[in-house]
Design a protein around this motif. Sequence first.
Motif, PDB file in Angstrom:
ATOM      1  N   ARG A 133       7.616   8.498   5.367  1.00  8.16           N
ATOM      2  CA  ARG A 133       8.454   7.891   6.399  1.00  8.16           C
ATOM      3  C   ARG A 133       7.562   7.154   7.377  1.00  8.16           C
ATOM      4  O   ARG A 133       6.524   7.652   7.790  1.00  8.16           O
ATOM      5  N   ALA A 134       7.965   5.940   7.740  1.00  8.14           N
ATOM      6  CA  ALA A 134       7.251   5.134   8.728  1.00  8.14           C
ATOM      7  C   ALA A 134       8.255   4.620   9.749  1.00  8.14           C
ATOM      8  O   ALA A 134       9.439   4.469   9.438  1.00  8.14           O
ATOM      9  N   PRO A 135       7.814   4.346  10.965  1.00  6.42           N
ATOM     10  CA  PRO A 135       8.734   3.835  11.982  1.00  6.42           C
ATOM     11  C   PRO A 135       9.271   2.432  11.669  1.00  6.42           C
ATOM     12  O   PRO A 135      10.322   2.057  12.147  1.00  6.42           O
ATOM     13  N   SER A 136       8.526   1.644  10.856  1.00  7.67           N
ATOM     14  CA  SER A 136       8.973   0.284  10.550  1.00  7.67           C
ATOM     15  C   SER A 136       8.483  -0.152   9.175  1.00  7.67           C
ATOM     16  O   SER A 136       7.555   0.430   8.615  1.00  7.67           O
ATOM     17  N   TYR A 137       9.118  -1.190   8.647  1.00  3.49           N
ATOM     18  CA  TYR A 137       8.703  -1.760   7.366  1.00  3.49           C
ATOM     19  C   TYR A 137       7.276  -2.294   7.450  1.00  3.49           C
ATOM     20  O   TYR A 137       6.503  -2.168   6.507  1.00  3.49           O
TER      21      TYR A 137
ATOM     22  N   LEU B  63       4.711  -1.270   9.330  1.00  4.69           N
ATOM     23  CA  LEU B  63       3.722  -0.197   9.279  1.00  4.69           C
ATOM     24  C   LEU B  63       3.622   0.405   7.886  1.00  4.69           C
ATOM     25  O   LEU B  63       2.536   0.741   7.416  1.00  4.69           O
ATOM     26  N   ALA B  64       4.747   0.514   7.195  1.00  4.09           N
ATOM     27  CA  ALA B  64       4.739   1.026   5.825  1.00  4.09           C
ATOM     28  C   ALA B  64       3.973   0.080   4.915  1.00  4.09           C
ATOM     29  O   ALA B  64       3.143   0.509   4.102  1.00  4.09           O
ATOM     30  N   ALA B  65       4.232  -1.211   5.026  1.00  2.00           N
ATOM     31  CA  ALA B  65       3.539  -2.202   4.199  1.00  2.00           C
ATOM     32  C   ALA B  65       2.048  -2.205   4.487  1.00  2.00           C
ATOM     33  O   ALA B  65       1.231  -2.279   3.560  1.00  2.00           O
ATOM     34  N   ASP B  66       1.670  -2.107   5.754  1.00  2.00           N
ATOM     35  CA  ASP B  66       0.251  -2.056   6.121  1.00  2.00           C
ATOM     36  C   ASP B  66      -0.415  -0.814   5.549  1.00  2.00           C
ATOM     37  O   ASP B  66      -1.557  -0.862   5.093  1.00  2.00           O
ATOM     38  N   TYR B  67       0.283   0.312   5.569  1.00  2.00           N
ATOM     39  CA  TYR B  67      -0.242   1.565   5.042  1.00  2.00           C
ATOM     40  C   TYR B  67      -0.534   1.432   3.547  1.00  2.00           C
ATOM     41  O   TYR B  67      -1.602   1.806   3.079  1.00  2.00           O
ATOM     42  N   CYS B  68       0.415   0.883   2.811  1.00  2.00           N
ATOM     43  CA  CYS B  68       0.209   0.711   1.363  1.00  2.00           C
ATOM     44  C   CYS B  68      -0.876  -0.329   1.086  1.00  2.00           C
ATOM     45  O   CYS B  68      -1.697  -0.149   0.188  1.00  2.00           O
TER      46      CYS B  68
ATOM     47  N   ALA C 246      -3.452  -1.050   2.808  1.00  2.00           N
ATOM     48  CA  ALA C 246      -4.769  -0.480   3.082  1.00  2.00           C
ATOM     49  C   ALA C 246      -5.287   0.321   1.888  1.00  2.00           C
ATOM     50  O   ALA C 246      -6.488   0.495   1.717  1.00  2.00           O
ATOM     51  N   LYS C 247      -4.379   0.779   1.048  1.00  2.00           N
ATOM     52  CA  LYS C 247      -4.745   1.538  -0.151  1.00  2.00           C
ATOM     53  C   LYS C 247      -4.694   0.662  -1.405  1.00  2.00           C
ATOM     54  O   LYS C 247      -4.738   1.158  -2.520  1.00  2.00           O
ATOM     55  N   ASP C 248      -4.557  -0.662  -1.207  1.00  5.20           N
ATOM     56  CA  ASP C 248      -4.410  -1.624  -2.300  1.00  5.20           C
ATOM     57  C   ASP C 248      -3.227  -1.286  -3.201  1.00  5.20           C
ATOM     58  O   ASP C 248      -3.293  -1.387  -4.422  1.00  5.20           O
ATOM     59  N   LEU C 249      -2.129  -0.857  -2.579  1.00  7.20           N
ATOM     60  CA  LEU C 249      -0.901  -0.518  -3.299  1.00  7.20           C
ATOM     61  C   LEU C 249       0.250  -1.357  -2.751  1.00  7.20           C
ATOM     62  O   LEU C 249       0.118  -2.021  -1.720  1.00  7.20           O
ATOM     63  N   THR C 250       1.383  -1.296  -3.408  1.00  7.15           N
ATOM     64  CA  THR C 250       2.576  -2.034  -2.998  1.00  7.15           C
ATOM     65  C   THR C 250       3.645  -1.043  -2.546  1.00  7.15           C
ATOM     66  O   THR C 250       3.864  -0.032  -3.208  1.00  7.15           O
ATOM     67  N   PRO C 251       4.334  -1.345  -1.435  1.00  9.82           N
ATOM     68  CA  PRO C 251       5.404  -0.432  -0.999  1.00  9.82           C
ATOM     69  C   PRO C 251       6.655  -0.578  -1.863  1.00  9.82           C
ATOM     70  O   PRO C 251       6.999  -1.662  -2.328  1.00  9.82           O
TER      71      PRO C 251
ATOM     72  N   VAL D 113      11.835   4.106   8.142  1.00  7.99           N
ATOM     73  CA  VAL D 113      12.124   3.750   6.757  1.00  7.99           C
ATOM     74  C   VAL D 113      11.424   4.726   5.815  1.00  7.99           C
ATOM     75  O   VAL D 113      10.381   5.279   6.132  1.00  7.99           O
ATOM     76  N   LEU D 114      12.037   4.932   4.668  1.00  6.94           N
ATOM     77  CA  LEU D 114      11.460   5.774   3.636  1.00  6.94           C
ATOM     78  C   LEU D 114      10.863   4.856   2.577  1.00  6.94           C
ATOM     79  O   LEU D 114      11.460   3.840   2.210  1.00  6.94           O
ATOM     80  N   PHE D 115       9.682   5.224   2.060  1.00  8.71           N
ATOM     81  CA  PHE D 115       9.018   4.369   1.101  1.00  8.71           C
ATOM     82  C   PHE D 115       8.041   5.175   0.250  1.00  8.71           C
ATOM     83  O   PHE D 115       7.731   6.327   0.545  1.00  8.71           O
ATOM     84  N   GLN D 116       7.581   4.545  -0.811  1.00  8.25           N
ATOM     85  CA  GLN D 116       6.517   5.065  -1.646  1.00  8.25           C
ATOM     86  C   GLN D 116       5.510   3.951  -1.851  1.00  8.25           C
ATOM     87  O   GLN D 116       5.870   2.773  -1.807  1.00  8.25           O
ATOM     88  N   CYS D 117       4.267   4.303  -2.084  1.00 10.65           N
ATOM     89  CA  CYS D 117       3.238   3.333  -2.443  1.00 10.65           C
ATOM     90  C   CYS D 117       2.959   3.475  -3.926  1.00 10.65           C
ATOM     91  O   CYS D 117       2.822   4.583  -4.429  1.00 10.65           O
ATOM     92  N   TYR D 118       2.932   2.362  -4.649  1.00  9.18           N
ATOM     93  CA  TYR D 118       2.620   2.418  -6.067  1.00  9.18           C
ATOM     94  C   TYR D 118       1.734   1.265  -6.468  1.00  9.18           C
ATOM     95  O   TYR D 118       1.565   0.319  -5.766  1.00  9.18           O
TER      96      TYR D 118
END
Length: 70
Positions: free
Chosen positions: A35-39, A41-46, A48-53, A65-70
């Motif tokens: 869970r992230a406060p915004s899309y 921040l979620a996109a930035d988090y993924c 940073a790990k070279d993944l896609t939200p 928002v709820l998300f997964q990184c893959y």
Amino acid sequence: MNWRTTLLPLALITTVITGCSAPNEIVPFREGVLRAPSYTLAADYCSAKDLTPRWIGKAPAESGVLFQCY
């Protein structure tokens, strides 16, 4: 000591306490879902790990928002 010299340190202490008590930006929600406060921040988090939200949806009570990184 006048009221101005008393209120200034109190305002600084309040600011520091409030800033330090902010919750973590990205938190686990359930197995494999974050869970992230915004899309953004979620996109930035993924990113940073070279993944896609992958968007799961809105968090309960619209708390982010709820998300997964893959």
